[in-house]
Design a protein around this motif. Sequence first.
Motif, PDB file in Angstrom:
ATOM      1  N   ASN A   2       0.816  -1.213   0.000  1.00  0.00           N
ATOM      2  CA  ASN A   2       0.000   0.000   0.000  1.00  0.00           C
ATOM      3  C   ASN A   2       0.854   1.270   0.000  1.00  0.00           C
ATOM      4  OD1 ASN A   2      -2.355   1.542   0.080  1.00  0.00           O
ATOM      5  ND2 ASN A   2      -2.532   1.405   2.294  1.00  0.00           N
ATOM      6  N   VAL A  53       3.217   3.932  -1.484  1.00  0.00           N
ATOM      7  CA  VAL A  53       3.644   4.392  -2.803  1.00  0.00           C
ATOM      8  C   VAL A  53       4.812   5.372  -2.737  1.00  0.00           C
ATOM      9  CG1 VAL A  53       1.429   3.972  -3.920  1.00  0.00           C
ATOM     10  CG2 VAL A  53       1.885   6.198  -2.906  1.00  0.00           C
ATOM     11  N   GLU A  95       3.227   7.717   2.087  1.00  0.00           N
ATOM     12  CA  GLU A  95       2.006   7.994   1.340  1.00  0.00           C
ATOM     13  C   GLU A  95       1.405   6.664   0.902  1.00  0.00           C
ATOM     14  OE1 GLU A  95       0.458  10.170  -2.734  1.00  0.00           O
ATOM     15  OE2 GLU A  95       2.523  10.466  -2.090  1.00  0.00           O
ATOM     16  N   ALA A  96       0.120   6.473   1.218  1.00  0.00           N
ATOM     17  CA  ALA A  96      -0.604   5.271   0.825  1.00  0.00           C
ATOM     18  C   ALA A  96      -1.143   5.436  -0.591  1.00  0.00           C
ATOM     19  CB  ALA A  96      -1.751   5.004   1.794  1.00  0.00           C
ATOM     20  N   GLN A  97      -1.595   4.339  -1.168  1.00  0.00           N
ATOM     21  CA  GLN A  97      -2.119   4.358  -2.534  1.00  0.00           C
ATOM     22  C   GLN A  97      -3.253   5.364  -2.711  1.00  0.00           C
ATOM     23  OE1 GLN A  97      -3.111   0.408  -3.831  1.00  0.00           O
ATOM     24  NE2 GLN A  97      -1.003  -0.290  -3.686  1.00  0.00           N
ATOM     25  N   ASN A  98      -4.042   5.574  -1.664  1.00  0.00           N
ATOM     26  CA  ASN A  98      -5.172   6.507  -1.789  1.00  0.00           C
ATOM     27  C   ASN A  98      -4.758   7.967  -1.566  1.00  0.00           C
ATOM     28  OD1 ASN A  98      -4.854   6.755   0.968  1.00  0.00           O
ATOM     29  ND2 ASN A  98      -6.842   5.922   1.497  1.00  0.00           N
TER      30      ASN A  98
END
Length: 94
Positions: free
Chosen positions: A20, A22, A43-46
């Motif tokens: 997850n 990025v 930083e997460a995928q969302n």
Amino acid sequence: MTDEALGTAPSVSLADVRANMVNVEIVKHVSKSGQILRWAVIEAQNGFAVTGRPSCAVSAENDNAAKGEKVAIENTENEMWPLMGYALREKLQS
């Protein structure tokens, strides 16, 4: 319930947490006394950014950048785990 049944329910693994991620940014701060702190901002995928507790070297002489960054990243991964667990629970409920 057997041990075999424990692994069949949906869950969040360390591999899921890492998949997850990025982007990882390390933020370093040196206090007036020379103490070195490092935070990992992941930083997460969302697009949501997460940070954890900092790694800390009490003095510049004891600082090991690679170790400090590793600890900072692990601390932030530990903060992502419950957030991803919450998201999984929301997904399962719908």
